[in-house]
Motif scaffolding. Structure first.
Motif, PDB file in Angstrom:
ATOM      1  N   PRO A   1      -4.838   0.851  -8.646  1.00 54.30           N
ATOM      2  CA  PRO A   1      -4.778   2.244  -8.831  1.00 54.30           C
ATOM      3  C   PRO A   1      -5.081   2.718 -10.353  1.00 54.30           C
ATOM      4  N   PRO A   2      -5.439   3.815 -10.629  1.00 51.28           N
ATOM      5  CA  PRO A   2      -6.164   4.311 -11.788  1.00 51.28           C
ATOM      6  C   PRO A   2      -4.741   4.323 -12.892  1.00 51.28           C
ATOM      7  N   GLU A   3      -5.271   3.801 -14.021  1.00 55.47           N
ATOM      8  CA  GLU A   3      -4.196   3.718 -15.366  1.00 55.47           C
ATOM      9  C   GLU A   3      -3.359   5.000 -15.297  1.00 55.47           C
ATOM     10  N   ASP A   4      -3.957   6.143 -15.316  1.00 58.09           N
ATOM     11  CA  ASP A   4      -3.026   7.053 -15.610  1.00 58.09           C
ATOM     12  C   ASP A   4      -2.261   7.801 -14.487  1.00 58.09           C
ATOM     13  N   GLU A   5      -2.306   7.140 -13.496  1.00 61.66           N
ATOM     14  CA  GLU A   5      -1.158   7.334 -12.324  1.00 61.66           C
ATOM     15  C   GLU A   5       0.294   7.038 -12.418  1.00 61.66           C
TER      16      GLU A   5
ATOM     17  N   LEU B   1       0.953  -1.335  -0.014  1.00 61.72           N
ATOM     18  CA  LEU B   1      -0.036  -0.173   0.125  1.00 61.72           C
ATOM     19  C   LEU B   1       1.059   1.134   0.050  1.00 61.72           C
ATOM     20  N   ASP B   2       1.859   1.151   0.665  1.00 56.76           N
ATOM     21  CA  ASP B   2       2.914   2.324   0.756  1.00 56.76           C
ATOM     22  C   ASP B   2       3.452   2.697  -0.564  1.00 56.76           C
ATOM     23  N   ALA B   3       3.835   1.806  -1.227  1.00 55.06           N
ATOM     24  CA  ALA B   3       4.617   1.932  -2.707  1.00 55.06           C
ATOM     25  C   ALA B   3       3.596   2.413  -3.621  1.00 55.06           C
ATOM     26  N   ASN B   4       2.394   1.789  -3.441  1.00 54.65           N
ATOM     27  CA  ASN B   4       1.659   2.072  -4.401  1.00 54.65           C
ATOM     28  C   ASN B   4      -0.003   3.219  -4.249  1.00 54.65           C
ATOM     29  N   CYS B   5       0.040   3.110  -3.054  1.00 54.45           N
ATOM     30  CA  CYS B   5      -1.601   3.931  -2.811  1.00 54.45           C
ATOM     31  C   CYS B   5      -1.424   5.089  -1.908  1.00 54.45           C
ATOM     32  N   PHE B   6      -0.331   5.134  -0.974  1.00 51.29           N
ATOM     33  CA  PHE B   6      -0.317   6.360  -0.028  1.00 51.29           C
ATOM     34  C   PHE B   6       0.064   7.577  -0.663  1.00 51.29           C
ATOM     35  N   GLN B   7       0.521   7.821  -1.655  1.00 49.03           N
ATOM     36  CA  GLN B   7       0.863   9.209  -2.389  1.00 49.03           C
ATOM     37  C   GLN B   7      -0.390  10.003  -2.704  1.00 49.03           C
TER      38      GLN B   7
ATOM     39  N   LEU C   1       1.063  -1.338 -10.231  1.00 47.76           N
ATOM     40  CA  LEU C   1       0.941  -2.250  -9.155  1.00 47.76           C
ATOM     41  C   LEU C   1       1.106  -3.687  -9.916  1.00 47.76           C
ATOM     42  N   SER C   2       2.117  -4.485  -9.553  1.00 51.36           N
ATOM     43  CA  SER C   2       2.473  -5.759 -10.501  1.00 51.36           C
ATOM     44  C   SER C   2       1.347  -6.699 -10.009  1.00 51.36           C
ATOM     45  N   GLU C   3       1.212  -7.521 -10.984  1.00 50.37           N
ATOM     46  CA  GLU C   3       0.177  -8.478 -10.678  1.00 50.37           C
ATOM     47  C   GLU C   3       0.312  -9.400  -9.521  1.00 50.37           C
ATOM     48  N   GLY C   4       1.872  -9.791  -9.257  1.00 49.56           N
ATOM     49  CA  GLY C   4       2.038 -10.583  -7.992  1.00 49.56           C
ATOM     50  C   GLY C   4       1.458  -9.482  -6.811  1.00 49.56           C
ATOM     51  N   ASP C   5       1.853  -8.508  -6.904  1.00 52.21           N
ATOM     52  CA  ASP C   5       1.399  -7.651  -5.421  1.00 52.21           C
ATOM     53  C   ASP C   5      -0.019  -7.439  -5.432  1.00 52.21           C
ATOM     54  N   ARG C   6      -0.793  -7.209  -6.697  1.00 51.08           N
ATOM     55  CA  ARG C   6      -2.024  -7.224  -6.637  1.00 51.08           C
ATOM     56  C   ARG C   6      -2.847  -8.523  -6.077  1.00 51.08           C
ATOM     57  N   ALA C   7      -2.373  -9.531  -6.538  1.00 49.40           N
ATOM     58  CA  ALA C   7      -3.006 -10.864  -6.035  1.00 49.40           C
ATOM     59  C   ALA C   7      -2.557 -10.977  -4.744  1.00 49.40           C
ATOM     60  N   LYS C   8      -1.453 -10.536  -3.844  1.00 51.33           N
ATOM     61  CA  LYS C   8      -1.166 -10.612  -2.619  1.00 51.33           C
ATOM     62  C   LYS C   8      -2.027  -9.810  -1.780  1.00 51.33           C
ATOM     63  N   LEU C   9      -2.439  -8.446  -2.320  1.00 48.90           N
ATOM     64  CA  LEU C   9      -3.240  -7.540  -1.829  1.00 48.90           C
ATOM     65  C   LEU C   9      -4.770  -8.136  -1.631  1.00 48.90           C
ATOM     66  N   VAL C  10      -5.149  -8.598  -2.858  1.00 45.81           N
ATOM     67  CA  VAL C  10      -6.394  -9.050  -2.712  1.00 45.81           C
ATOM     68  C   VAL C  10      -6.597  -9.989  -1.807  1.00 45.81           C
ATOM     69  N   ALA C  11      -5.720 -11.212  -1.748  1.00 47.17           N
ATOM     70  CA  ALA C  11      -5.812 -12.212  -0.926  1.00 47.17           C
ATOM     71  C   ALA C  11      -5.652 -11.903   0.537  1.00 47.17           C
ATOM     72  N   GLY C  12      -4.608 -11.014   0.822  1.00 55.08           N
ATOM     73  CA  GLY C  12      -4.458 -10.515   2.241  1.00 55.08           C
ATOM     74  C   GLY C  12      -5.579  -9.859   2.908  1.00 55.08           C
TER      75      GLY C  12
END
Lengths: 484, 656
Positions: free
Chosen positions: B100-104, B52-58, B108-119
């Motif tokens: 995250p929106p496409e234009d940002e 989240l820190d790397a992809n969302c917090f900004q 988010l890598s697919e691996g991280d996305r999967a991890k985020l969703v599962a977690g």
């Protein structure tokens, strides 16, 4: 007086209640005496319509001396010199979790920087009428009166403690509230000081049935209080505060009745006019159902006139010095008032005709809105005319009153820029009328409320978002109201 | 108080001595399992937060909170489940690639996305677990009777039909779109107290003048009260008996002798002045009608043996009031109160619930819950223009209301399946409404049950003219309002309110003139601020466009495009197909309906600890069929309905 002692003890224990009712009522009596009681006091009336206004028919193209009045205001031509038309005011506090009507309503008289609904409860900072009532309300039977067709969305009056002041929509009930067990009497302001001096020598009857009711209720609360948790005790405190205000009312009515007797021996010069509809038994239930008011403009007009008469009565008899009337309804139908097009439903007309971007508006609906607002003004003008004719002993009621004619929206599209604001009356010589003053765009409407509060004797230099609003200017003031 | 004391004890514990901390938690018997859970790996803290820190917090952190969404203040699973609605939204948006929106600039890598969703799924699944944080019945604050409850209670207490609130202009409870019995809104504003005093006067005046008051009415418990007028031996003993009986019913609990004595004092004073017996009694009644024990529903904190006040089961007497105000919006009747006083209510709970649901007083549940849930009060304000809808008149409007009311009350009284709200093969109509629906067989003014065929295009609330009219403008349908209604009422997922400056088709730089309304709305909704919601709302509304602004059926045609695509990609054409799609989502509806009735039953907004209660009730419904009584019983037997805690949460105070 064993019960009284224990009650005092209890009241102190309740925390929120700092002074005793008895002490309090003594204080209020002396407050009567301390004010310059030989001159009529200043009153503040707010007459707020629904649906905003139609700007191009509300104000002149630019500020200066009022010449030909814009069409919505034309029925006020007879008192042009008493009018002060203020433009450029905005009310742009932030609203959360509110619909368009609620956003406008909750910020309307509060100029709140933040308004919302939490757990269903309307939230905003204190409104101007209540702020004034807190300061001058102790001198009259009612700190303030609020009435009209306010509904769950159009909540205007907020108290310091966060509760809202309910609006009475039945004119009969307003009248009964003011004059139950008491005859309307016009104070003779030049004799007021003498009457008060005589009054303080008498003593109140403190052994009435009403008081025993209060005692019993407080006893019940007291035994409950011990068994409740902290959060619940706070709720009970709210209840106690409200019981106490009933108790104060009882105290006050007693002293007021004795003052009325003295006043009636030598009353003021103006005559009392009580419309039949307020007292006739045959008219008892006609206002219980607001449906006909909404459907039939004739009935609606009668209703507005009655409420206006009540505001006059309240001021004339000094029952209160702060009065707010929520005039009109977005949901009303206006056949006969609206003579163009086919639509008669106010809300629909507002949306079709009052788009804040005028070229997008339907011109026929916009004309219909203009007709509705001109109609409201004509009823307001009747009230002003009556006030101007009431002699308070060398000055008219209108001279001693500051009326604000306004609306909870700027336009029918839920706008909050360019709020309509017209001050009417001499405000005890503190307003110089006959003019339109254009303030900088986005000047907070809070500035206007501060000016009104200061005139009513509230010591404050900030109110609502006077200093925090987007567009805050003039250090919370509106320069030039008193002189050209 | 108790919670504070616990907090102090925690503060003086040295942070390092985890053992002592651990011991205290056991001592309070609350947080043992929690301590274990806290020691277990926290997937949010360890895996999700860095992603989240790397992809969302900004955009959703301390500096910026786009869309009002802030995620950086969450550090562990507990904080996440406490704001589960927000995080469900996050999960959904991440899972569907909306964020995250496409234009940002982040990717988010697919691996991280999967991890985020599962977690996140794993974390949110805790809401259904036995996590000790969830052992919380929610606060049970004292609350004022709502305006409706007050009216019903007076009716049942005194035995006369008389709306004292209306007589004295008592303000309606202002809860916006919420149910009027929400405890948080039921305070006593100062001006209201005066109204209660006036109402008490009005009630007593009516009672002492109404000749009908002596007419027995078996439905109401007025026997005790009638004694007041027919008492042969009007002495002090009679007064005492009468006052005791009245107090018990007014306070809805057994009363102490001291309370009786207190009231008797007023009687004595009056009698000493020579007032006749009935007048002396009248003087006693007024203070009772404005006392806190009458005006408030009061439940007491139960101190447990270890000291601190925490969750506890409500007493049978308190339960009786919970039941009666839930099902009747009124006081308990004699059988219910008697059972409660002998502590045997819990054993016969189910039978009592069924009895109460079948009682006409339970119409209050339809009135105050079901119709409020459907937002039917909006129908009163609907004013279809006669220019466009010449057949519309007040009679038809009343019929529209009657259909919804009758259908919903039938659901309760005949114990039908709650899924019939979504789709049913019958409805109720009279001739007036039948004409609008094209049902030739219906004749007469009276409402009657009508069996529906598929080609009638009715059945369930979405085919009811009242609902379709209350979500329309005066001259046309409003796809946006109807879409919002479906999301909010049927699924319980209302869109955020429009930004305050959202225009009514204000478009200052129009690229081209829209050819029709649909295009006009599309232009308006293309604004990025608006698009997010309108994409969800408008298709639902266009699908319902086969019903005009007063709910008459009109077939899809060249001039009426009723096609659409839902955000999930499902395509449909017309109301029939759309309603099939909605039927497939009946699970979501069911869950929402359970949540709504639970909210009403508890008189408070639901919180994170209620999620699993809703799931349990829903599971029972799915297992035993979807009868209305099964749902009500599920609520009545639920943990939060049977238990309470003080308004300050004991559990969280301990954890602080």
């Amino acid at each position: 007086m064993n019960t009284n002692l224990s009650r005092r003890h209890f009241l102190r224990g309740a925390g929120a209640l700092l002074t005793l009712p008895f002490m309090e009522s003594l204080g209020r009596l002396s407050a009567f005496g301390s004010s310059a009681a030989t001159r009529p006091p200043l009153r503040m009336g707010i007459f707020s319509t629904t649906g905003g206004t139609v700007l191009e028919s509300w104000k002149m193209p630019s500020g200066g001396a009022l010449t030909k009045l814009p069409s919505i205001l034309r029925s006020l031509d007879f008192c042009k010199d008493d009018l002060l038309l203020l433009t450029g005011l905005a009310n742009n506090g932030k609203c959360e979790n509110l619909n368009g009507h609620e956003s406008c309503a909750f910020t309307h008289l509060t100029a709140a920087q933040n308004a919302s609904r939490i757990g269903g409860r309307p939230i905003a900072s204190i409104s101007v009428d209540q702020a004034v009532a807190d300061a001058v309300g102790k001198e009259t039977m009612f700190p303030s009166l609020e009435f009209g067709l306010s509904n769950n969305e159009t909540v205007y009056s907020f108290r310091k403690d966060g509760t809202t002041a309910p609006y009475e929509n039945d004119p009969r009930l307003v009248f009964e509230r003011m004059f139950r067990g008491r005859k309307p009497v016009v104070p003779n302001w030049s004799r007021r000081a003498a009457n008060l001096a005589e009054l303080t020598q008498g003593s109140a009857n403190r052994d009435s049935y009403e008081r025993s009711v209060i005692d019993l209720v407080l006893d019940d609360a007291k035994s409950l209080q011990r068994r409740l948790g902290r959060a619940d005790q706070q709720r009970l405190d709210e209840y106690l505060a409200s019981v106490r205000s009933v108790e104060e009312r009882i105290d006050f009515i007693e002293s007021r009745q004795r003052l009325d007797v003295l006043d009636s021996q030598n009353p003021g010069p103006s005559r009392i006019h009580v419309p039949d509809a307020l007292t006739a038994e045959s008219a008892r239930y006609i206002w219980k159902n607001t449906n006909r008011i909404h459907q039939d403009p004739e009935r609606h007009g009668e209703y507005i006139s009655l409420m206006a008469d009540l505001m006059i009565l309240a001021f004339q008899t000094d029952s209160t010095r702060v009065c707010t009337f929520a005039c009109g309804s977005d949901e009303a139908m206006f056949p006969g008032v609206v003579t163009v097009g086919y639509e008669r439903h106010c809300h629909t007309l507002e949306h079709q005709g009052n788009a804040s971007f005028v070229p997008d508006a339907d011109p026929i609906s916009r004309e219909a809105c203009r007709q509705i607002h001109a109609w409201y003004t004509s009823l307001f003008a009747e009230m002003v005319r009556k006030m101007k004719a009431l002699d308070e002993g060398g000055s008219s009621l209108l001279d001693n009153t500051m009326l604000l004619y306004t609306s909870y929206m700027a336009d029918g599209g839920h706008g909050r820029e360019e709020c309509p604001a017209l001050l009417v009356g001499g405000a005890g010589g503190t307003l110089k009328g006959g003019r339109q003053i254009d303030f900088q765009k986005k000047t907070p409407v809070a500035n206007l409320y501060l000016e009104m509060m200061n005139r009513m004797g509230v010591q404050a230099d900030r109110f609502g978002n006077s200093h925090g609003a987007d567009g805050a200017v003039y250090d919370g003031k509106l320069p030039g109201l008193s002189q050209a | 108080m108790a919670c504070t004391a616990a907090g102090c004890r925690l503060q003086i514990v040295h942070p390092a001595s985890r053992f002592v901390l651990f011991f205290i938690r056991i001592a309070f018997g609350i947080a043992l399992a929690f301590a274990v859970a806290a020691n277990a790996a926290d997937v949010f803290e360890e895996q999700l937060r860095p992603i989240l820190d790397a992809n969302c917090f900004q955009c959703h952190g301390g500096k910026k909170q786009k869309g009002g969404v802030e995620l950086a203040s969450f550090f562990n699973q507990e904080s996440v489940i406490k704001k589960y609605k927000l995080w469900r939204n996050v999960l959904q948006q991440v899972e569907t690639n909306e964020m995250p929106p496409e234009d940002e600039k982040v990717s988010l890598s697919e691996g991280d996305r999967a991890k985020l969703v599962a977690g996140l799924k794993q974390t949110l699944a805790l809401l259904e677990s036995d996590h000790p944080l969830l052992l919380d019945p929610g606060p049970g604050p004292i609350r004022r009777l709502s305006r409706a409850e007050y009216g019903n209670t007076i009716r049942d207490l005194i035995g006369i039909e008389f709306d004292a609130g209306k007589e004295v202009g008592m303000p309606e409870d202002n809860t916006g779109t919420g149910y009027a019995n929400l405890a948080s809104a039921l305070i006593i504003p100062r001006a209201a107290m005066e109204k209660y005093f006036m109402a008490a006067d009005a009630i007593l005046a009516r009672l002492y003048s109404d000749p009908d008051v002596k007419t027995p009415d078996k439905r109401r418990d007025q026997a005790a009260f009638k004694a007041l007028f027919s008492n042969a031996t009007a002495d002090r003993a009679a007064a005492e008996t009468l006052i005791r009986q009245f107090l018990r019913r007014a306070y809805r609990r057994p009363v102490a002798q001291s309370e009786v004595e207190r009231a008797l004092k007023v009687f004595d004073t009056s009698a000493a002045k020579g007032d006749p017996f009935p007048l002396a009694i009248r003087r006693v009644l007024k203070p009772i009608l404005v006392s806190p024990s009458f005006l408030f529903r009061i439940e007491e904190d139960q101190p447990d043996q270890t000291g601190p006040v925490s969750a506890s089961r409500v007493s049978d007497v308190e339960l009786a009031s919970r039941l009666s105000y839930f099902l009747w919006a009124s006081m308990p009747d004699e059988p219910l109160l008697a059972l409660a006083e002998s502590n045997s209510l819990s054993q016969v709970l189910e039978a009592q619930v069924k009895r109460m649901l079948a009682d006409p007083r339970a119409e209050a549940l339809t009135e105050n819950f079901t119709l409020k849930w459907l937002q039917l009060e909006r129908l009163a304000a609907a004013r279809p223009s006669t220019e466009f809808f010449p057949t519309f008149n007040d009679k038809l409007k009343r019929a529209m209301k009657e259909e919804v009311t009758t259908f919903c009350d039938h659901l309760r009284a005949d114990d039908r399946s709650i899924l019939e709200l979504l789709d049913a093969d019958y409805t109720f109509a009279n001739e007036e409404l039948g004409k609008l629906y094209g049902l030739q067989s219906v004749a007469g003014k009276e409402f009657q049950r009508v069996t529906l065929k598929p080609e009638d295009h009715r059945g369930g609330v979405l085919g009811m003219a009242g609902i379709l009219t209350e979500t329309s403008h005066t001259n046309r349908t409003s796809p946006t309002q109807r879409g919002k209604w479906v999301l909010e009422v049927i699924f319980g997922t209302p869109p955020a309110p429009p930004p305050p400056d959202a225009g009514m088709f204000k478009d200052e730089k129009k690229s081209k003139e829209p050819k029709d309304f649909r295009e006009k709305l599309a232009q308006h909704a293309s604004d990025a601020v608006c698009a997010g919601c309108h994409r969800k709302l408008d298709p639902l509304g266009f699908g319902l466009d086969n019903y005009d602004a007063i709910g008459a059926w009109r077939p899809t045609s060249a001039a009426l495009n009723t096609g659409g695509e839902l955000p999930g990609g499902e395509k449909f054409s017309g109301a029939t197909e759309l309603r099939q799609i909605l039927w497939k989502r009946r699970d979501e509806f069911e869950r929402n309906f359970v949540s709504q009735l639970l909210t009403y039953g508890l008189g408070r907004e639901l919180d994170y600890f209620d999620v699993r209660t809703v799931s349990k009730i829903k599971a029972r419904l799915d297992q035993e069929g979807h009868q209305f009584s099964t749902l009500v019983l599920g609520i009545v037997n639920s943990y939060p309905f049977l238990n309470r805690r003080p308004a300050e949460p004991a559990a969280t105070a301990l954890l602080r």
